[in-house]
Design an enzyme around this catalytic site. Structure first.
Site, mmCIF file in Angstrom:
data_model
loop_
_atom_site.group_PDB
_atom_site.id
_atom_site.type_symbol
_atom_site.label_atom_id
_atom_site.label_comp_id
_atom_site.label_asym_id
_atom_site.label_seq_id
_atom_site.Cartn_x
_atom_site.Cartn_y
_atom_site.Cartn_z
ATOM 1 C CB CYS A 181 69.183 31.146 26.909
ATOM 2 S SG CYS A 181 68.964 32.605 27.584
ATOM 3 C CE LYS B 179 71.023 29.765 31.221
ATOM 4 N NZ LYS B 179 70.490 30.734 30.349
ATOM 5 C CG ASP C 244 68.007 28.698 30.351
ATOM 6 O OD1 ASP C 244 68.252 28.238 31.257
ATOM 7 O OD2 ASP C 244 67.703 30.148 30.394
HETATM 8 C C1 C5J Z 1 66.318 32.542 27.116
HETATM 9 C C2 C5J Z 1 65.013 34.438 27.266
HETATM 10 N N1 C5J Z 1 66.272 31.316 27.644
HETATM 11 N N2 C5J Z 1 64.441 34.686 25.504
HETATM 12 N N3 C5J Z 1 65.549 34.038 27.863
HETATM 13 O O1 C5J Z 1 66.374 32.027 25.987
HETATM 14 O O2 C5J Z 1 64.780 35.505 27.652
#
Ligand code: C5J
Length: 220
Positions: A161, A128, A24
């Site tokens: 994540c 995802k 991400d």
């Molecule tokens: C991720 C989030 N990618 N913190 N998303 O960690 O909402």
């Protein structure tokens, strides 16, 4: 077999069965005016991970390893976004218009990966809908088809994540190593605790290392 210098002990690995998973590294989390900032976070805290991630990414590419990128986000009609996630905290952010397009919606500029770590053609990008990269995706299938056993997991955010994915991967039998300077959190205390939890109790979820050790291990 080679070894990564790591805690709580060195991790043996074979580059042919090791993949890099970049979680991400999206504009919505890392750049101003995205989802992260809409939630009230200081996104500059995540930017420290960019340069170490670049080093690990180029070492993995040079070693000919499988590199996989993930992106958290949803369909334009938000049909895959649980209502509870949509209105978390009583406010609605996901799907609303922002300076980088609709927040966390696939295909919008903010949903894209930051230019510094942009995927090369041929590198799988896994979209995802959840926090874990295995939930409702074909990540496990891709890893199995490449006979992958070990994962280097980088990205953001550490306690959301990244560690959700590490826990999912650990339960599926993968050995995960997390370079601590290649992950980032809006909350320094959470970053520290999340990394401690991974390596506690004799690597209960995985190993913790750093970008220099990963690069050195890949080049050895
Ligand atoms: C991720 C989030 N990618 N913190 N998303 O960690 O909402």
């Amino acid at each position: 077999m080679k070894n990564f210098n790591a805690q709580p002990f060195a991790l043996p690995f074979d580059p042919r069965t090791t993949a890099l998973v970049m979680i991400d590294m999206q504009r919505d989390f890392i750049e101003p005016r995205g989802f992260g900032e809409a939630l009230g976070n200081d996104v500059s805290l995540l930017r420290t991970a960019i340069v170490p991630c670049e080093k690990v990414l180029s070492a993995a590419r040079a070693a000919g390893m499988l590199v996989i990128h993930t992106r958290e986000g949803h369909r334009a009609d938000l049909a895959d976004c649980p209502p509870a996630k949509l209105t978390r905290g009583g406010k609605t952010f996901i799907g609303t218009d922002g300076p980088m397009g609709r927040i966390l919606v696939r295909g919008e500029p903010g949903h894209d990966i930051i230019p510094e770590l942009y995927p090369l053609p041929g590198e799988p990008v896994v979209d995802k809908p959840g926090k874990g990269a295995f939930y409702q995706t074909d990540l496990h299938l891709i890893l199995q088809n490449h006979n992958i056993k070990t994962l280097i997991v980088c990205g953001v955010t550490t306690e959301v994540c990244v560690t959700t994915t590490v826990r999912e991967a650990n339960d599926r039998g993968y050995e995960c190593i997390v370079p601590q300077d290649c992950v980032g959190s809006y909350f320094p205390a959470f970053q520290k605790a999340a990394l401690e939890m991974i390596k506690a109790q004799g690597a209960i979820f995985g190993w913790v290392s750093d970008s220099a050790s990963i690069v050195e291990g890949l080049r050895a």
